[in-house]
Design a protein around this motif. Structure first.
Motif, short mmCIF file in Angstrom:
data_model
loop_
_atom_site.label_atom_id
_atom_site.label_comp_id
_atom_site.label_asym_id
_atom_site.label_seq_id
_atom_site.Cartn_x
_atom_site.Cartn_y
_atom_site.Cartn_z
N LYS A 115 0.58 -1.27 -0.18
CA LYS A 115 0.40 0.04 -0.17
C LYS A 115 0.76 1.48 -0.07
CE LYS A 115 -3.76 -2.67 2.49
NZ LYS A 115 -4.26 -2.38 4.12
N CYS A 116 1.63 0.96 1.07
CA CYS A 116 2.72 2.43 0.81
C CYS A 116 3.61 2.83 -1.13
CB CYS A 116 4.19 2.29 2.33
SG CYS A 116 3.66 2.27 3.60
N ARG A 117 3.58 2.18 -1.06
CA ARG A 117 4.56 1.59 -1.88
C ARG A 117 3.56 2.10 -2.97
NH1 ARG A 117 3.86 -1.18 -6.88
NH2 ARG A 117 2.74 -2.56 -6.09
N LEU A 118 1.98 1.79 -3.20
CA LEU A 118 1.63 2.42 -4.30
C LEU A 118 1.20 3.64 -4.46
CD1 LEU A 118 -1.16 -0.91 -4.19
CD2 LEU A 118 0.62 -0.47 -6.47
N GLU A 119 1.65 4.23 -2.92
CA GLU A 119 0.91 5.67 -2.70
C GLU A 119 2.11 6.52 -3.83
OE1 GLU A 119 0.19 7.30 0.93
OE2 GLU A 119 -1.01 5.09 1.80
N ILE A 120 3.24 5.44 -3.42
CA ILE A 120 4.96 6.58 -4.40
C ILE A 120 5.29 6.03 -5.46
CG2 ILE A 120 5.11 6.85 -1.57
CD1 ILE A 120 7.55 4.70 -2.45
N MET A 121 4.44 5.73 -5.94
CA MET A 121 4.98 5.22 -7.56
C MET A 121 5.15 5.97 -8.43
SD MET A 121 3.48 1.26 -8.43
CE MET A 121 2.12 2.21 -9.74
N ARG A 122 4.13 7.01 -7.98
CA ARG A 122 3.95 8.03 -9.72
C ARG A 122 5.32 9.30 -8.92
NH1 ARG A 122 -1.08 8.59 -7.25
NH2 ARG A 122 -2.54 7.69 -8.45
N GLU A 123 5.70 8.84 -8.05
CA GLU A 123 6.76 9.89 -7.31
C GLU A 123 8.42 9.19 -7.52
OE1 GLU A 123 7.64 13.80 -3.90
OE2 GLU A 123 5.89 12.89 -4.06
N TYR A 124 8.03 8.15 -6.92
CA TYR A 124 9.60 7.34 -6.95
C TYR A 124 9.74 5.93 -8.45
CZ TYR A 124 10.38 9.78 -3.06
OH TYR A 124 10.31 10.69 -2.61
N PRO A 125 9.57 6.27 -9.50
CA PRO A 125 9.42 5.30 -10.27
C PRO A 125 10.36 3.37 -10.08
CG PRO A 125 10.54 7.13 -11.45
CD PRO A 125 10.00 7.44 -10.38
N GLU A 126 11.38 3.80 -9.10
CA GLU A 126 11.90 2.45 -8.41
C GLU A 126 10.83 1.62 -8.04
OE1 GLU A 126 13.39 5.34 -6.07
OE2 GLU A 126 13.55 5.98 -7.83
N TYR A 127 10.10 2.44 -7.68
CA TYR A 127 8.96 0.99 -6.70
C TYR A 127 7.61 0.32 -7.31
CZ TYR A 127 11.10 3.14 -2.45
OH TYR A 127 12.16 3.28 -1.93
N GLY A 128 8.11 0.96 -9.32
CA GLY A 128 7.20 -0.07 -10.09
C GLY A 128 7.09 -1.65 -9.74
N ARG A 129 7.88 -1.80 -9.23
CA ARG A 129 7.60 -3.94 -8.97
C ARG A 129 7.30 -4.12 -7.47
NH1 ARG A 129 13.55 -5.13 -10.91
NH2 ARG A 129 13.37 -4.29 -8.47
N PRO A 130 6.45 -4.82 -7.00
CA PRO A 130 5.85 -5.28 -5.90
C PRO A 130 7.61 -5.44 -4.85
CG PRO A 130 4.66 -6.77 -7.42
CD PRO A 130 6.08 -5.94 -8.53
N ILE A 131 7.19 -5.21 -3.64
CA ILE A 131 8.17 -5.00 -2.68
C ILE A 131 7.75 -6.56 -2.26
CG2 ILE A 131 9.47 -4.35 -0.53
CD1 ILE A 131 8.59 -1.90 -1.50
N THR A 132 9.09 -7.82 -2.09
CA THR A 132 8.88 -9.14 -1.92
C THR A 132 9.79 -8.84 -0.51
OG1 THR A 132 10.82 -10.00 -3.61
CG2 THR A 132 7.93 -9.86 -4.08
N ALA A 133 9.82 -10.42 0.20
CA ALA A 133 11.61 -10.49 1.10
C ALA A 133 12.54 -10.06 -0.15
CB ALA A 133 11.43 -11.55 2.01
N GLU A 134 13.10 -10.51 -1.18
CA GLU A 134 13.79 -10.24 -1.73
C GLU A 134 14.34 -9.19 -2.68
OE1 GLU A 134 11.19 -13.02 -2.69
OE2 GLU A 134 12.87 -13.58 -1.40
N SER A 135 13.64 -7.92 -2.64
CA SER A 135 13.96 -6.43 -2.75
C SER A 135 14.75 -5.75 -1.76
CB SER A 135 12.22 -5.51 -2.24
OG SER A 135 11.29 -6.57 -3.56
N GLY A 136 14.63 -6.05 -0.68
CA GLY A 136 16.22 -5.46 0.51
C GLY A 136 15.14 -4.68 1.87
N ILE A 137 15.32 -5.47 2.82
CA ILE A 137 14.85 -4.30 4.14
C ILE A 137 14.79 -3.16 3.69
CG2 ILE A 137 15.42 -4.15 6.36
CD1 ILE A 137 16.72 -7.59 6.19
N LEU A 138 15.70 -2.72 4.08
CA LEU A 138 16.34 -1.26 3.48
C LEU A 138 15.66 -0.42 2.38
CD1 LEU A 138 19.80 -0.79 4.60
CD2 LEU A 138 18.16 -0.48 6.11
N LEU A 139 14.99 -1.02 1.52
CA LEU A 139 14.52 -0.16 0.35
C LEU A 139 12.74 -0.40 1.08
CD1 LEU A 139 13.70 0.61 -3.01
CD2 LEU A 139 13.32 -1.81 -3.06
#
Length: 129
Positions: free
Chosen positions: A53-77
């Motif tokens: 839900k957080c990712r969907l909110e910021i996707m327009r502003e930050y294109p690097e969040y265009g893919r779903p976040i998973t455990a493999e995406s990284g904890i800091l991301l």
């Protein structure tokens, strides 16, 4: 100064009384941000659904969040996505409290990302691992 709990209650009342339209949308957004911040302050765990839900909110502003976040995406991301979903609001509280993340992995560990981005782990019972 009102606490975030008091602010959430006030926003909830205003939202119930607000007419439809832009005022209602703005109040709703502010209420959701306040509730999310309260979750961080209370030490509640964010799941992958919450993070998405957080990712969907910021996707327009930050294109690097265009893919779903998973455990493999990284904890800091993941922690960064949660923080960025607030925009510039609540900067100080976001960097005062750790963010707890449950990726739903089989080892049943929760990642705790501190404001300095130091990462530690605890099991789902709250014991450090």
């Amino acid at each position: 100064m009102a606490t975030f709990e008091e602010k959430a209650e006030r926003l909830k009342k205003e939202l119930e009384e607000a007419a439809n339209g832009s005022q209602c949308r703005n109040l709703s957004r502010e209420y959701e941000l306040t509730l999310r911040l309260l979750r961080i302050i209370r030490g509640e765990v964010f799941t992958l659904d919450d993070i998405n839900k957080c990712r969907l909110e910021i996707m327009r502003e930050y294109p690097e969040y265009g893919r779903p976040i998973t455990a493999e995406s990284g904890i800091l991301l993941t922690a960064e996505a949660i923080r960025k979903s607030f925009g510039r609001k609540y900067y100080l509280p976001l960097y005062k409290y750790p963010i707890r993340i449950d990726f739903g992995t089989q080892n049943r560990r929760i990642c705790v990302v501190h404001p300095s981005n130091f990462i530690e782990y605890e099991d789902k019972n709250g014991q450090e691992v």
